[in-house]
Design a protein around this motif. Structure first.
Motif, PDB file in Angstrom:
ATOM      1  N   LYS A   1      77.271 -21.448  51.254  1.00  0.00           N
ATOM      2  CA  LYS A   1      78.056 -20.301  51.707  1.00  0.00           C
ATOM      3  C   LYS A   1      77.345 -19.478  52.761  1.00  0.00           C
ATOM      4  N   GLU A   2      76.034 -19.702  52.932  1.00  0.00           N
ATOM      5  CA  GLU A   2      75.312 -19.022  54.004  1.00  0.00           C
ATOM      6  C   GLU A   2      74.041 -19.790  54.332  1.00  0.00           C
ATOM      7  N   VAL A   3      73.591 -19.637  55.569  1.00  0.00           N
ATOM      8  CA  VAL A   3      72.369 -20.282  56.039  1.00  0.00           C
ATOM      9  C   VAL A   3      71.517 -19.220  56.724  1.00  0.00           C
ATOM     10  N   PRO A   4      70.434 -18.773  56.087  1.00  0.00           N
ATOM     11  CA  PRO A   4      69.573 -17.770  56.721  1.00  0.00           C
ATOM     12  C   PRO A   4      69.031 -18.275  58.056  1.00  0.00           C
ATOM     13  N   LEU A   5      68.625 -17.351  58.906  1.00  0.00           N
ATOM     14  CA  LEU A   5      68.123 -17.709  60.234  1.00  0.00           C
ATOM     15  C   LEU A   5      66.952 -18.674  60.145  1.00  0.00           C
ATOM     16  N   PHE A   6      65.985 -18.414  59.252  1.00  0.00           N
ATOM     17  CA  PHE A   6      64.821 -19.292  59.180  1.00  0.00           C
ATOM     18  C   PHE A   6      65.211 -20.683  58.701  1.00  0.00           C
ATOM     19  N   ALA A   7      66.255 -20.754  57.845  1.00  0.00           N
ATOM     20  CA  ALA A   7      66.733 -22.064  57.395  1.00  0.00           C
ATOM     21  C   ALA A   7      67.372 -22.823  58.556  1.00  0.00           C
ATOM     22  N   GLN A   8      68.136 -22.132  59.378  1.00  0.00           N
ATOM     23  CA  GLN A   8      68.745 -22.772  60.540  1.00  0.00           C
ATOM     24  C   GLN A   8      67.671 -23.274  61.498  1.00  0.00           C
ATOM     25  N   GLN A   9      66.592 -22.513  61.635  1.00  0.00           N
ATOM     26  CA  GLN A   9      65.492 -22.960  62.489  1.00  0.00           C
ATOM     27  C   GLN A   9      64.850 -24.233  61.946  1.00  0.00           C
ATOM     28  N   LEU A  10      64.747 -24.339  60.634  1.00  0.00           N
ATOM     29  CA  LEU A  10      64.202 -25.550  60.026  1.00  0.00           C
ATOM     30  C   LEU A  10      65.152 -26.729  60.209  1.00  0.00           C
ATOM     31  N   ILE A  11      66.441 -26.478  60.093  1.00  0.00           N
ATOM     32  CA  ILE A  11      67.436 -27.528  60.335  1.00  0.00           C
ATOM     33  C   ILE A  11      67.330 -28.038  61.768  1.00  0.00           C
ATOM     34  N   ASP A  12      67.244 -27.101  62.710  1.00  0.00           N
ATOM     35  CA  ASP A  12      67.162 -27.482  64.119  1.00  0.00           C
ATOM     36  C   ASP A  12      65.900 -28.291  64.406  1.00  0.00           C
ATOM     37  N   ALA A  13      64.825 -27.986  63.691  1.00  0.00           N
ATOM     38  CA  ALA A  13      63.546 -28.647  63.948  1.00  0.00           C
ATOM     39  C   ALA A  13      63.423 -29.996  63.262  1.00  0.00           C
ATOM     40  N   PHE A  14      63.992 -30.143  62.061  1.00  0.00           N
ATOM     41  CA  PHE A  14      63.642 -31.300  61.218  1.00  0.00           C
ATOM     42  C   PHE A  14      64.806 -32.179  60.777  1.00  0.00           C
ATOM     43  N   TRP A  15      66.044 -31.764  61.045  1.00  0.00           N
ATOM     44  CA  TRP A  15      67.163 -32.623  60.683  1.00  0.00           C
ATOM     45  C   TRP A  15      67.611 -33.443  61.875  1.00  0.00           C
ATOM     46  N   PRO A  16      67.950 -34.708  61.700  1.00  0.00           N
ATOM     47  CA  PRO A  16      67.763 -35.488  60.473  1.00  0.00           C
ATOM     48  C   PRO A  16      66.291 -35.771  60.207  1.00  0.00           C
ATOM     49  N   GLY A  17      65.924 -35.774  58.921  1.00  0.00           N
ATOM     50  CA  GLY A  17      64.540 -36.001  58.555  1.00  0.00           C
ATOM     51  C   GLY A  17      64.264 -35.673  57.104  1.00  0.00           C
ATOM     52  N   PRO A  18      62.996 -35.773  56.693  1.00  0.00           N
ATOM     53  CA  PRO A  18      62.628 -35.658  55.275  1.00  0.00           C
ATOM     54  C   PRO A  18      62.445 -34.212  54.801  1.00  0.00           C
ATOM     55  N   LEU A  19      63.469 -33.391  55.010  1.00  0.00           N
ATOM     56  CA  LEU A  19      63.435 -31.988  54.593  1.00  0.00           C
ATOM     57  C   LEU A  19      64.703 -31.636  53.840  1.00  0.00           C
ATOM     58  N   THR A  20      64.533 -31.107  52.621  1.00  0.00           N
ATOM     59  CA  THR A  20      65.645 -30.609  51.813  1.00  0.00           C
ATOM     60  C   THR A  20      65.585 -29.089  51.772  1.00  0.00           C
ATOM     61  N   LEU A  21      66.721 -28.460  52.003  1.00  0.00           N
ATOM     62  CA  LEU A  21      66.811 -27.004  51.938  1.00  0.00           C
ATOM     63  C   LEU A  21      67.687 -26.599  50.758  1.00  0.00           C
ATOM     64  N   ILE A  22      67.187 -25.658  49.954  1.00  0.00           N
ATOM     65  CA  ILE A  22      67.966 -25.084  48.857  1.00  0.00           C
ATOM     66  C   ILE A  22      68.694 -23.868  49.406  1.00  0.00           C
ATOM     67  N   LEU A  23      70.028 -23.900  49.332  1.00  0.00           N
ATOM     68  CA  LEU A  23      70.863 -22.854  49.918  1.00  0.00           C
ATOM     69  C   LEU A  23      71.867 -22.340  48.887  1.00  0.00           C
ATOM     70  N   PRO A  24      72.385 -21.113  49.076  1.00  0.00           N
ATOM     71  CA  PRO A  24      73.419 -20.602  48.166  1.00  0.00           C
ATOM     72  C   PRO A  24      74.648 -21.515  48.204  1.00  0.00           C
ATOM     73  N   ARG A  25      75.173 -21.867  47.046  1.00  0.00           N
ATOM     74  CA  ARG A  25      76.243 -22.852  46.938  1.00  0.00           C
ATOM     75  C   ARG A  25      77.620 -22.201  46.933  1.00  0.00           C
ATOM     76  N   LEU A  26      78.563 -22.836  47.619  1.00  0.00           N
ATOM     77  CA  LEU A  26      79.957 -22.446  47.484  1.00  0.00           C
ATOM     78  C   LEU A  26      80.421 -22.747  46.058  1.00  0.00           C
ATOM     79  N   PRO A  27      81.237 -21.893  45.467  1.00  0.00           N
ATOM     80  CA  PRO A  27      81.577 -22.045  44.043  1.00  0.00           C
ATOM     81  C   PRO A  27      82.184 -23.388  43.671  1.00  0.00           C
ATOM     82  N   HIS A  28      82.958 -23.991  44.582  1.00  0.00           N
ATOM     83  CA  HIS A  28      83.681 -25.226  44.246  1.00  0.00           C
ATOM     84  C   HIS A  28      82.861 -26.483  44.534  1.00  0.00           C
TER      85      HIS A  28
END
Length: 332
Positions: free
Chosen positions: A74-101
């Motif tokens: 449901k949201e992606v903090p700025l630092f998480a987006q920076q990690l996505i931009d740097a390492f995805w696709p790749g061996p990095l998993t991010l724990i993020l707030p989940r949408l209820p469904h």
């Protein structure tokens, strides 16, 4: 059944199997996963049953690209987006707030979700093919394709040895990374490293400008995450981590009569026994990670009862290997 993951027909067959609620042995750059449609609760339940994994121990959802994040988080903090931009696709998993469904059966009852975009070409092709189905499969839950707590698989043959011919397995050759993804919790305003891997603390800091905390530094409300139990990644033989001097002293004490022992070491060792299996650990952490689980499986195949391993250096680049070995030894 093992299919050649390089063939388009195999990729389409794999995607169709996932859409139909079946399990799949899926190669990634880290380890092979036991995959199912993340949004099919019955299919995800088969993962837990096949592995013997507690339902409260969450699974990582694999997606084809960053656009699929909006279906799960449901949201992606700025630092998480920076990690996505740097390492995805790749061996990095991010724990993020989940949408209820989203992905309820995969998250162990938590309000967060672990997301990863693998870089392995076969995994990427399967995930893209899944998006093109009608109805589409947007995410694939895929913990390591082994019995719970045991050594992770890094080849298709490893997966077949765990689950037999009944499981469809895509052969994507040996995994390039060899240990599971780095996991970073992004739900508490700062990056928190839950599981080390090929992407190091230094890599994370360079990408987002924030030094990741350890979960011990921010213990309250730490999400449960894959591969973070004290005892994990264990072969059948008992594992003991030892410094070089301890290893050599132990071999000297055992002498010529030593047997049923394998030693995985970086420093030169000598032994009077011809019945000890000696294997040299690579001096580079990336190479050591790549062969680690395969080596533990080889020792089990040899039928040894004990595995002595020289402790890796206590440096950031070796943290992922140290983590896996420490957890394997804790199961002894």
């Amino acid at each position: 059944m093992i299919l050649d993951g390089k063939l388009d027909a195999s990729v389409q067959a794999a995607a169709a199997a996932l859409q139909a609620g079946q399990l799949l042995g899926l190669p990634t750059e880290t380890v092979y996963g036991l995959a199912a449609d993340s949004d099919n609760d019955a299919a995800v339940a088969q993962i837990f049953a096949a592995k013997g994994r507690p339902a409260s121990h969450p699974l990582i959802v694999h997606v084809a690209d960053s656009a699929a994040i909006t279906r799960y988080a449901k949201e992606v903090p700025l630092f998480a987006q920076q990690l996505i931009d740097a390492f995805w696709p790749g061996p990095l998993t991010l724990i993020l707030p989940r949408l209820p469904h989203a992905a309820k059966a995969s998250t162990g009852g938590q309000d967060s979700v672990g997301l990863r975009c693998p870089s392995h070409p076969v995994a990427h092709a399967v995930l893209q093919a899944c998006q093109g189905l009608n109805p589409p499969v947007w995410g694939v839950s895929a913990p390591s394709a082994n019995k719970f707590g045991r050594v992770s698989p890094t080849t298709a043959a490893h997966v077949a040895s765990e689950f037999g011919d009944a499981l469809l397995v895509l052969d994507g050759s040996a995994c390039e990374v060899g240990i599971e993804s780095t996991i970073v919790d992004c739900t508490r305003g700062v990056p928190v490293l839950l599981r080390p891997g090929a992407i190091t603390r230094d890599d994370i800091e360079r990408a987002c400008g924030l030094r990741p905390l350890s979960k011990e530094e921010l213990p309250a409300h730490t999400p449960r995450a894959s591969g973070t139990l004290l005892a994990h990644y264990a072969p059948n033989a008992k594992v003991r981590l030892m410094e070089y001097k301890q290893l050599q002293a132990g071999l000297d004490i055992l002498g010529a009569d030593a047997r049923n022992l394998a030693v995985y070491h970086r420093s030169p060792l000598s032994t009077a026994s011809r019945n000890i299996t000696l294997r040299l650990m690579p001096g580079e952490p990336q190479a050591a990670a790549r062969e680690l689980f395969g080596m533990l499986r080889e020792f089990d195949q040899l039928g040894v009862q004990l595995i002595w391993i020289e402790s890796p250096p206590d440096t950031p680049e070796w943290e992922g290997v140290r983590d896996r070995l420490t957890r394997a030894a804790a199961a002894a």
